[in-house]
Design an enzyme around this catalytic site. Structure first.
Site, mmCIF file in Angstrom:
data_model
loop_
_atom_site.group_PDB
_atom_site.id
_atom_site.type_symbol
_atom_site.label_atom_id
_atom_site.label_comp_id
_atom_site.label_asym_id
_atom_site.label_seq_id
_atom_site.Cartn_x
_atom_site.Cartn_y
_atom_site.Cartn_z
ATOM 1 C CG ASP A 12 -2.048 0.997 1.177
ATOM 2 O OD1 ASP A 12 -3.057 0.817 0.483
ATOM 3 O OD2 ASP A 12 -1.864 2.008 1.887
ATOM 4 C CG HIS B 261 -5.681 -3.249 -0.068
ATOM 5 N ND1 HIS B 261 -5.082 -2.906 -1.264
ATOM 6 C CD2 HIS B 261 -5.154 -2.418 0.874
ATOM 7 C CE1 HIS B 261 -4.234 -1.914 -1.059
ATOM 8 N NE2 HIS B 261 -4.260 -1.590 0.226
#
Length: 297
Positions: A108, A275
């Site tokens: 991320d 994610h």
């Protein structure tokens, strides 16, 4: 914050030219820098870091500037949280710990710091692994309705000071719980101690402000820097590993093709995951990282 998730690691605080960084360090062998994402801290790596140590690596997992227990000496302005600035923090951190060349693994926001580090300091980075991202400028070129809906925080947090800061102060625990649940696709993947660390940090107005500045930088200085890189043909000189949730593969162009426009040596793998890959599928992550890192020594 509780570092009991990192058994056998030591906790250190290192001052760089622009920040005080908290990190955990463990193991011996080739050094690997693990960089977490939003809205987390070093604790995001608690299921990956010990396994890498067991495989013969030295692991350094810091809180990024402004996140967790790391603080910026000058906490205002997008430049203070640009990926170039955060990358410089990591170079200075690793230098202070005795490492002049190392592998970088980022998830991320940490992945964005990681490729900036590899672009700006190629002599430092032996290998780079990106979890779940493509370069920021490539995101902006492809924003559509689906991205805007799912990644609403990109647009909310980057609003001018101090609108998001004021709204987040109304219910920080509620906002963070919603965010973490959504990013995990509603699955129960978080260790309670990691969750406690994320919430403890997010209750601090300075941390929330830093996250907003991080996203403001993505709108401005980061995008400008990457536009210049792309126009100038700058590329990552090190081997690149890209790990993706299977849902990312439906994108066009394919994420690996995007990365191949930024680096010569790119390989990748995908898995059924949310994610939050380091906490959701740590065995997959470690299983991909170990041969990649060993091959890049």
């Amino acid at each position: 914050m509780d570092d009991s998730l990192f058994e056998g690691f030591r906790t250190e605080r290192v001052r760089t030219s622009g920040a005080d960084l908290r990190c955990v360090v463990g193991g011996s062998g080739p050094p690997v820098l693990l960089l977490h994402g939003y809205p987390q801290s070093r604790h995001a790596w608690h299921r990956v870091a010990p396994s890498l140590v067991a495989k013969g690596f030295t692991v350094v997992a810091p809180d990024l500037r402004g996140y967790g227990e790391s603080t910026a000496l000058d906490p205002d302005g997008a430049e203070a949280y640009s990926k170039r600035t955060l990358a410089r923090d990591q170079v200075e951190l690793m230098q202070a710990l005795g490492f002049t060349r190392f592998a970088v693994v980022g998830h991320d926001r940490g992945a964005r710091v990681g490729y900036r580090l590899a672009l700006d300091h190629p002599e430092r980075v032996s290998a780079y692994a990106s979890l779940t991202v493509i370069p920021t400028i490539e995101i902006w070129d492809r924003v559509n309705r689906a991205f805007a809906f799912n990644a609403y925080h990109w647009f909310f947090l980057s609003q001018p000071f101090d609108l998001p800061e004021r709204l987040l102060a109304g219910d920080p625990d509620g906002f963070l719980a919603w965010t973490l649940r959504k990013m995990a696709d509603g699955r129960d993947i978080y260790d309670p101690r990691a969750l406690a660390a994320y919430h403890a940090a997010f209750r601090d107005p300075a941390v929330r402000h830093a996250m907003c500045e991080d996203y403001r930088s993505a709108m401005t200085v980061d995008a400008e820097a990457e536009s210049a890189d792309r126009a100038g043909g700058r590329r990552l000189a090190c081997p690149v590993l890209v790990l993706l949730p299977e849902t990312s593969l439906a994108a066009s162009p394919h994420p690996l093709d995007i990365w191949r426009s930024w680096a010569d040596d790119v390989r990748g793998a995908s898995v059924a995951s949310s994610h939050m890959m380091p906490e959701d599928v740590p065995d997959f992550v470690v299983g991909q990282l170990v041969p990649f890192l060993n091959g890049a020594r």
